[in-house]
Structures are given as structure tokens and as C-alpha cells.
Design an enzyme around this catalytic site. Structure first.
Site, mmCIF file in Angstrom:
data_model
loop_
_atom_site.group_PDB
_atom_site.id
_atom_site.type_symbol
_atom_site.label_atom_id
_atom_site.label_comp_id
_atom_site.label_asym_id
_atom_site.label_seq_id
_atom_site.Cartn_x
_atom_site.Cartn_y
_atom_site.Cartn_z
ATOM 1 N N GLY A 92 27.076 -68.942 45.168
ATOM 2 C CA GLY A 92 27.379 -68.776 43.746
ATOM 3 C C GLY A 92 28.851 -68.575 43.443
ATOM 4 O O GLY A 92 29.698 -68.601 44.333
ATOM 5 N N CYS B 267 26.632 -73.792 39.661
ATOM 6 C CA CYS B 267 27.317 -72.813 40.521
ATOM 7 C C CYS B 267 28.818 -72.744 40.271
ATOM 8 O O CYS B 267 29.416 -71.682 40.322
ATOM 9 C CB CYS B 267 27.062 -73.173 41.972
ATOM 10 S SG CYS B 267 27.472 -74.880 42.341
ATOM 11 N N ASN C 104 18.840 -75.995 40.440
ATOM 12 C CA ASN C 104 19.579 -76.583 39.312
ATOM 13 C C ASN C 104 19.838 -78.082 39.463
ATOM 14 O O ASN C 104 19.828 -78.808 38.481
ATOM 15 C CB ASN C 104 20.882 -75.813 39.079
ATOM 16 C CG ASN C 104 21.773 -75.811 40.294
ATOM 17 O OD1 ASN C 104 21.324 -76.049 41.415
ATOM 18 N ND2 ASN C 104 23.038 -75.539 40.085
ATOM 19 N N GLU D 228 30.747 -79.781 51.530
ATOM 20 C CA GLU D 228 29.875 -80.923 51.321
ATOM 21 C C GLU D 228 30.731 -82.066 50.794
ATOM 22 O O GLU D 228 31.863 -81.862 50.361
ATOM 23 C CB GLU D 228 28.759 -80.574 50.323
ATOM 24 C CG GLU D 228 27.869 -79.485 50.903
ATOM 25 C CD GLU D 228 26.487 -79.390 50.282
ATOM 26 O OE1 GLU D 228 26.402 -79.261 49.055
ATOM 27 O OE2 GLU D 228 25.497 -79.441 51.042
ATOM 28 N N GLU E 242 26.585 -73.052 50.496
ATOM 29 C CA GLU E 242 27.084 -73.396 49.153
ATOM 30 C C GLU E 242 26.497 -72.361 48.209
ATOM 31 O O GLU E 242 25.334 -72.467 47.812
ATOM 32 C CB GLU E 242 26.607 -74.795 48.755
ATOM 33 C CG GLU E 242 27.250 -75.916 49.530
ATOM 34 C CD GLU E 242 28.722 -76.079 49.220
ATOM 35 O OE1 GLU E 242 29.207 -75.476 48.248
ATOM 36 O OE2 GLU E 242 29.403 -76.792 49.968
ATOM 37 N N GLU F 122 27.713 -63.239 38.352
ATOM 38 C CA GLU F 122 27.252 -64.595 38.047
ATOM 39 C C GLU F 122 26.019 -64.483 37.146
ATOM 40 O O GLU F 122 25.054 -63.791 37.486
ATOM 41 C CB GLU F 122 26.877 -65.338 39.333
ATOM 42 C CG GLU F 122 26.515 -66.778 39.054
ATOM 43 C CD GLU F 122 26.069 -67.552 40.291
ATOM 44 O OE1 GLU F 122 25.257 -67.030 41.070
ATOM 45 O OE2 GLU F 122 26.534 -68.688 40.461
ATOM 46 N N GLY G 251 30.948 -69.016 50.079
ATOM 47 C CA GLY G 251 30.369 -69.844 51.128
ATOM 48 C C GLY G 251 31.324 -70.350 52.167
ATOM 49 O O GLY G 251 32.514 -70.004 52.178
ATOM 50 N N ASP H 104 10.899 -81.584 36.160
ATOM 51 C CA ASP H 104 10.982 -80.580 37.226
ATOM 52 C C ASP H 104 11.938 -79.439 36.852
ATOM 53 O O ASP H 104 11.685 -78.281 37.177
ATOM 54 C CB ASP H 104 11.489 -81.286 38.494
ATOM 55 C CG ASP H 104 10.936 -80.673 39.768
ATOM 56 O OD1 ASP H 104 10.046 -79.814 39.672
ATOM 57 O OD2 ASP H 104 11.387 -81.063 40.864
ATOM 58 N N VAL I 293 24.511 -65.811 46.543
ATOM 59 C CA VAL I 293 25.197 -65.065 47.601
ATOM 60 C C VAL I 293 24.226 -64.152 48.368
ATOM 61 O O VAL I 293 24.231 -64.155 49.609
ATOM 62 C CB VAL I 293 26.409 -64.285 47.035
ATOM 63 C CG1 VAL I 293 27.027 -63.390 48.102
ATOM 64 C CG2 VAL I 293 27.442 -65.250 46.476
ATOM 65 N N PRO I 294 23.349 -63.391 47.688
ATOM 66 C CA PRO I 294 22.425 -62.540 48.463
ATOM 67 C C PRO I 294 21.536 -63.348 49.422
ATOM 68 O O PRO I 294 21.330 -62.950 50.566
ATOM 69 C CB PRO I 294 21.585 -61.849 47.384
ATOM 70 C CG PRO I 294 22.410 -61.911 46.144
ATOM 71 C CD PRO I 294 23.230 -63.154 46.234
ATOM 72 N N THR I 295 21.014 -64.493 48.961
ATOM 73 C CA THR I 295 20.203 -65.323 49.860
ATOM 74 C C THR I 295 21.082 -65.861 50.987
ATOM 75 O O THR I 295 20.667 -65.903 52.150
ATOM 76 C CB THR I 295 19.558 -66.501 49.077
ATOM 77 O OG1 THR I 295 18.807 -65.958 48.002
ATOM 78 C CG2 THR I 295 18.664 -67.326 49.957
ATOM 79 N N PRO J 157 12.941 -77.669 49.254
ATOM 80 C CA PRO J 157 13.490 -77.496 47.909
ATOM 81 C C PRO J 157 13.166 -76.096 47.392
ATOM 82 O O PRO J 157 12.335 -75.393 47.970
ATOM 83 C CB PRO J 157 12.762 -78.539 47.069
ATOM 84 C CG PRO J 157 11.699 -79.134 47.913
ATOM 85 C CD PRO J 157 11.727 -78.509 49.274
#
Ligand code: NDP
Length: 479
Positions: A250, A282, A151, A453, A248, A376, A449, A92, A228-230, A175
Site C-alpha cells: 500500500g 495503491c 482492485n 513489476e 507490491e 491509507e 514493498g 467482479d 502492508v499488514p498482509t 486472486p
């Protein structure tokens, strides 16, 4: 090679075929199509969220220890099947099997095991108020949306599901379109472990499917792992409905190496902090700050050791360094390498590579303003910079909008703790790098972020407090 799943989606305990656009899954090493999935339509996203909503009250009403048992059984199944799951993860993601066998599903299983054990210990508070008293109840939020990056697809699914589900929430997980296979396995394993239908659902699709999930009226919380943009887009969309979020995102994390550091350990850490998973991590320490006295020997030893990294077939157990996830990402990394060269940084080793492979690449003599030091890259590119003293190192390390992680190498422990206290990062390491055990909170500050977690801290981000005041006497009204 064939990794075709039974169906593309998993809704309400069942495999369901997606009715949306086609989603081919490529093996990054050969480029071949190993599965063809279909995205969820907006209606199917809504159906998954409804299933999660309907399953939630009964799941939350179960004794925590019972929920814990189910998560514990799922962890055991994962570890029994680790070899098979690791192979699928390699297909994958393209990551070497020597990594996926030890770092991906095992880390996911550890999260399930950890939160399974924590389940029965989660209690509220008793607050004495004289004759009266109050108590708090830590309650589930409801339906949580989980959205993952490519990742560590299976680890991310487990890291999000474990704290969410243990608190009595249910989840719809999407996913990354690049790596849709692991989450479907997790959904099957949960059912096998005895989880009721609808508690964990999987939808597939590109960004628009994620966007539909975030704004679904049944969703109370969104946990995203991504860029970060997303993150900005998802946080904004979630805010509309006053939804809780965990982001969470970059990073461009600093790894500061002082003159007195153990050279071999510092080099090992820098290698792991930049080249594991072909650099697609990340929290990588991609800005390596070297104090002037150690710079020469460090770069010399680093170049020697990097030459020994074996690049090649990810399924070969001896391979250390696999391909980049897809040609678009590889092109972005190559652009970054070219920009470093054009800006005048010295290429110590590596370079653009060929096809899906980009070799471990090290730049020296970079300056803080070069894009290889500011942006990044999310690939195997290490940027080294030099510094003279501690104050300068901390100031320059903090000179970024990111704040995910940071590391410091020194034998002077007083300095190590002082430096760490001054670093603007959510997760720091002293004399090691990139270890993220489930017992330790993980997450970022600044643009990297919010929320955490892992560890008991994650529970706070998947629950809400209800306060209950208990009046024990009469009600004394003034009028
Ligand atoms: P992206 O930000 O591109 O995507 C993350 C997820 O969000 C994907 O599932 C993506 O779907 C989905 N998505 C995209 N647009 C939207 C939207 N508008 N609404 C809802 N969901 C959306 O990240 P990558 O997958 O490229 O992963 C790399 C990034 O993730 C890096 O920046 C890395 O630092 C970060 N990351 C952070 C980690 C952390 O724990 N802090 C860990 C791992 C990675 P699709 O891909 O299908 O378009």
C-alpha cells in the site's frame, strides 16, 4: 446477473471444483450474488503446486521465443475479447465499464505482449578470464505463487504471470476472495493460446488459502499485491523457506503542487490520482501538498470539476464513479471521513455518501498528524495540505512509512528533477500522475514493498543467476 464460472479452480489445465468453504461473489453495485465459488482445500492447493512443479522443467526447456509466442497469442485473444472481459471485470469489481474497457485487461495484455517480445532477448553474460572464461545463465526459480488484491484483479494476474512465465517459471495464482473471476478467464485463455497444462493454475480462497500457498514446499517465490499488514505476514512466512518475494503493497503517496504549476493539469492529475477506480488504487496521490499561492485557486477549481463526476451504474458507459468493493470497505472509508471531520479538517466536497457509494471527497486544511494524512484509506478521499517552500514539501512528503509513489507539478524542470531525487518513493511522476506503462518499472520502497513489476527489471525478480567457470587449461594444484 449471472457470472458463474465453469468451476472455481483451474489446476493442471482443467476446471476443478473447490472442495472448501463457499465463496459467494457479489456485484458491488446491487449487492446481488453473481456467482458462488468454493475455496480450494489445503490438499487442492498442494495439488496445484505439484502440477506447477511437474510442468515446470518442460516449460523452461522450451525456446524462449516459443514461450513468447504463446504469451503473445494470449494477449491477442484478450484484446479480441476485451468487451466481454471488461464487462466481467466490472461485475467482479464494481468499477465503471469506461475504466475496465481501457485500463484493466488491456494493461494485462500489454504486459503479456511486452514480455513476449522480451523473451528472445534474455541472455547471460560472457566473462573473459584470460585463458579461462566464465558465463552466467539466467534461470527460472521454479514454481511462483501469485496473490492478488481486488482492485485490478485481472491486470495483477497478468502483471505477475507475464514475467514469471516468460522466464520458464510456472505459477499458482490466488486472486482476492472479492474478485475471483478474471484469473479463471486468464487460465482458460492461456490454454487456448497453446500453453501446456500446469503452467498457470488458479486456486481460490481467503487469507488461509493464500497462507497455505506461500508455505507449500514446491513454491520457490511469492509475489503479493496487497496491504502492508498482509505483506508483513506473507514476507515472514516466505522467509521461513528462504523463498524469493516481490511485495507490491500500500501507500499514502504525496502529490506536490508548486505555485507555478499548470493549474488545470494539476487539478486533472489530482482527480485521477484520487478518484479513478473510486480511489481504490495503491499508488494514489492521497496527500496533495499545495503551495500557499496556488492553494485557493486549486481548491476552487477542484471543487467545480469534482461536481461534474458522474456516479452511478457501472455498466452505463457514462458513469465515472462506481461503488466501493464491499460494505466493510465502505464502512472503513466512512470512518476515515468522520475522523477527518472530527480532527478539524475542512470538508470541501463529498462526504460519507449512502449504501455502496461514497462520493469523491476532498479535505482541506489538514495537518500531517491527522489519520486522513497518515493512513491509507483506499477509497475516494483526497487530503490536501499546504506548504511554503520546497525543502518543507519534500521533508513532509517523506514523513511516512510508505514509499510507493509520488508526484510533482511545476513548470520549473530543474526543481522537478531535484524534488523527485529527494522523494522516498519507488515510482515518481513529473507533471502527470498514475501512469504505469509496462515499459516502466513499478514498485515501492520503505514499507510499500520490494521488487519491481513491469519492464525488464521484473525479470530479475523471477529468475536467478548461475555462474559457470570454464577451465581451458590444466589444473595447477599446489599439493
Ligand atoms: P489484502 O492485503 O487484504 O489482501 C491481498 C491478498 O492477500 C488477497 O488475495 C488476500 O486474500 C491475501 N491474503 C490475506 N492474508 C493472507 C495471508 N496470511 N497469506 C497469504 N495471503 C493472504 O489487500 P486487499 O485485497 O484489501 O487490497 C488492498 C491493498 O492492496 C491496499 O493496501 C493497496 O494499497 C494494496 N495494493 C497494492 C498495489 C501495488 O501494486 N503496490 C496494487 C493494488 C493494491 P483475501 O482477500 O481473499 O483475504
Amino acid at each position: 446477473m449471472n457470472a458463474q464460472p465453469t468451476a472455481s479452480l483451474f489446476i493442471n489445465g482443467k476446471h476443478v471444483e473447490g472442495q472448501g468453504k463457499e465463496l459467494p461473489v457479489h456485484y458491488a453495485y446491487t449487492g446481488e450474488t453473481i456467482a458462488t465459488l468454493h475455496e480450494a482445500t489445503t490438499d487442492q492447493v498442494a495439488e496445484a503446486c505439484r502440477a506447477a512443479k511437474e510442468a515446470q522443467p518442460a516449460w523452461a526447456a522450451m525456446a524462449p521465443v516459443e514461450r513468447g509466442r504463446i504469451l503473445g497469442r494470449a494477449a491477442a485473444i484478450i484484446m479480441e475479447r476485451n468487451d466481454e472481459l471488461a464487462r466481467l471485470e466490472t461485475l467482479d469489481t464494481g468499477k465503471p465499464i469506461q475504466e475496465t474497457e481501457v485500463a484493466d485487461w488491456p494493461s494485462g495484455a500489454a504486459a503479456l505482449e511486452y514480455f513476449a517480445g522480451l523473451a528472445a532477448t534474455l541472455t547471460g553474460q560472457y566473462i573473459p578470464l584470460g585463458a579461462d572464461w566464465a558465463y552466467t545463465r539466467r534461470e527460472a526459480l521454479g514454481v511462483c505463487a501469485g496473490i492478488g488484491a481486488w482492485n485490478y484483479p485481472s491486470q495483477i494476474a497478468c502483471w505477475k504471470a507475464a514475467p514469471a512465465l516468460i522466464m520458464g517459471n510456472t505459477m499458482v495464482f490466488k486472486p482476492s476472495e472479492e474478485t475471483p473471476l478474471g484469473a479463471l478467464k486468464l487460465a482458460e485463455i492461456f490454454i487456448e493460446a497453446g500453453m501446456p497444462a500446469g503452467v498457470f493454475n488458479v486456486v481460490q480462497g481467503r487469507g488461509e488459502v493464500g497462507a497455505a500457498l506461500v508455505t507449500d514446499p514446491n513454491v520457490e517465490k511469492v509475489s503479493l499485491t496487497g496491504s502492508v499488514p498482509t505483506g508483513r505476514k506473507v514476507y515472514t512466512a516466505a522467509a521461513e523457506g528462504m523463498r524469493h518475494v516481490t511485495m507490491e503493497l500500500g501507500g499514502k503517496s504525496p502529490l506536490i503542487v508548486f505555485d507555478d504549476a499548470n493549474l488545470e493539469d494539476a487539478v486533472s492529475a489530482a482527480i485521477l490520482a484520487n478518484f479513478y477506480s473510486s480511489g481504490q488504487i495503491c499508488s494514489n496521490g492521497t496527500r496533495v501538498f499545495l503551495q500557499e499561492g496556488i492553494k485557493g485557486p486549486f481548491l476552487e477549481r477542484l471543487a467545480e470539476r469534482v461536481k461534474a463526476i458522474k456516479m452511478g451504474d457501472p455498466l452505463d458507459p457514462d458513469t465515472n464513479h462506481g461503488p466501493i468493493i464491499n460494505p466493510t470497505q465502505a464502512a472503513k472509508i466512512r470512518e476515515a471521513i468522520a475522523s477527518g471531520q472530527a480532527a478539524g479538517a475542512r470538508l470541501v466536497c463529498g462526504g460519507p455518501g449512502e449504501g455502496a457509494f461514497i462520493p469523491p471527497t476532498v479535505f482541506a486544511d489538514a495537518t500531517d498528524d491527522m489519520t486522513i494524512a497518515t493512513d491509507e484509506i483506499f477509497g475516494p478521499v483526497m487530503t490536501t495540505l499546504s506548504f511554503f517552500d520546497e525543502e518543507e514539501a519534500v521533508r513532509r512528503a517523506n514523513g511516512t512509512g510508505f514509499g510507493l509513489a509520488a508526484g510533482v507539478f511545476t513548470q520549473d524542470l530543474t526543481r522537478a528533477h531535484r524534488v523527485v531525487a529527494g522523494l522516498e518513493a519507488g515510482t515518481c511522476w513529473i507533471n502527470t500522475y498514475n501512469l504505469t506503462p509496462v515499459e516502466m518499472p513499478f514498485g515501492g520502497v520503505k514499507n510499500s514493498g520490494l521488487g519491481r513489476e513491469n519492464s525488464a527489471a521484473a525479470i530479475e525478480h523471477y529468475s536467478q543467476l548461475k555462474s559457470v567457470y570454464v577451465g581451458m587449461g590444466g589444473v595447477d594444484a599446489p599439493y
